[in-house]
Scaffold this active site. Structure first.
Site, PDB file in Angstrom:
ATOM      1  N   CYS A 106       3.126   5.329  -1.780  1.00  0.00           N
ATOM      2  CA  CYS A 106       3.150   6.763  -1.514  1.00  0.00           C
ATOM      3  C   CYS A 106       1.748   7.372  -1.593  1.00  0.00           C
ATOM      4  CB  CYS A 106       4.146   7.439  -2.461  1.00  0.00           C
ATOM      5  SG  CYS A 106       4.756   9.035  -1.889  1.00  0.00           S
ATOM      6  N   HIS A 107       1.482   8.243  -2.578  1.00  0.00           N
ATOM      7  CA  HIS A 107       0.170   8.882  -2.739  1.00  0.00           C
ATOM      8  C   HIS A 107      -0.805   8.040  -3.561  1.00  0.00           C
ATOM      9  CE1 HIS A 107       2.500  12.359  -1.401  1.00  0.00           C
ATOM     10  NE2 HIS A 107       1.349  12.942  -1.103  1.00  0.00           N
TER      11      HIS A 107
END
Length: 177
Positions: A106-107
């Site tokens: 994800c991030h």
């Protein structure tokens, strides 16, 4: 297999911690929660507070040589906080320089950007990181999971919580479990 899970004191996406953590246990490994501060970390379900988890050791008291691999869970705030901590960034960079695999979802690749370990690599992430990843010298791809072995350490990356099953299966295989 001993695996470090690095996260900030708050902001980690809970499912991106708990599912990979369980995958390590299911593979017979030992996960260790590493953070920038001792005590507990606060996980989140997107923007809502989730559970708290005890820190096993701080990044200042951790040595890359003690681990077989590193998992970087996402959440928007988690990697942003980690990017601002020089010891956390050095810890991540140490895994890559030691040739040990790193899995990020994800991030979480924001921390890889800050560690300056993406040049010449191919990774995936949450789509909003695409420009940051390209600016760091990497190729961004929109794939459920990507394994890049074009550097000293394998990078296993995924886009989002929906990719967790493929992410966990792949990083466990790549970590050698």
């Amino acid at each position: 297999m001993k695996v470090a899970f690095l996260m900030a004191p708050e902001g980690v996406e809970q499912i991106e911690l708990t599912e990979p953590w369980q995958a390590v246990i299911d593979a017979g490994g030992t996960p260790k929660l590493i953070s920038t501060r001792s005590g507990k970390i606060q996980a989140f379900h997107h923007l809502d507070k989730g559970d708290t988890f005890p820190v096993d050791q701080t990044v200042a008291d951790s040595d890359v040589e003690d681990f077989d691999g590193l998992v970087l869970p996402g959440g928007v705030a988690n990697p942003d906080f980690l990017r601002m901590d020089p010891k956390a960034v050095a810890f991540v960079k140490g895994f890559v320089e030691a040739g040990k695999p790193v899995a990020a979802i994800c991030h979480a690749p924001w921390t890889l950007v800050e560690a300056d370990v993406l040049r010449g690599r191919t990774v995936t992430s949450w789509p909003s990181l695409r420009t940051d990843i390209r600016n760091a010298g990497a190729t961004w791809v929109d794939e459920e999971v990507n394994v890049c072995d074009a550097g000293p350490a394998k990078l296993i990356t995924s886009r989002k919580p929906d990719d967790l099953k493929a992410f966990c299966t792949t990083f466990i295989q790549e970590f050698g479990a």
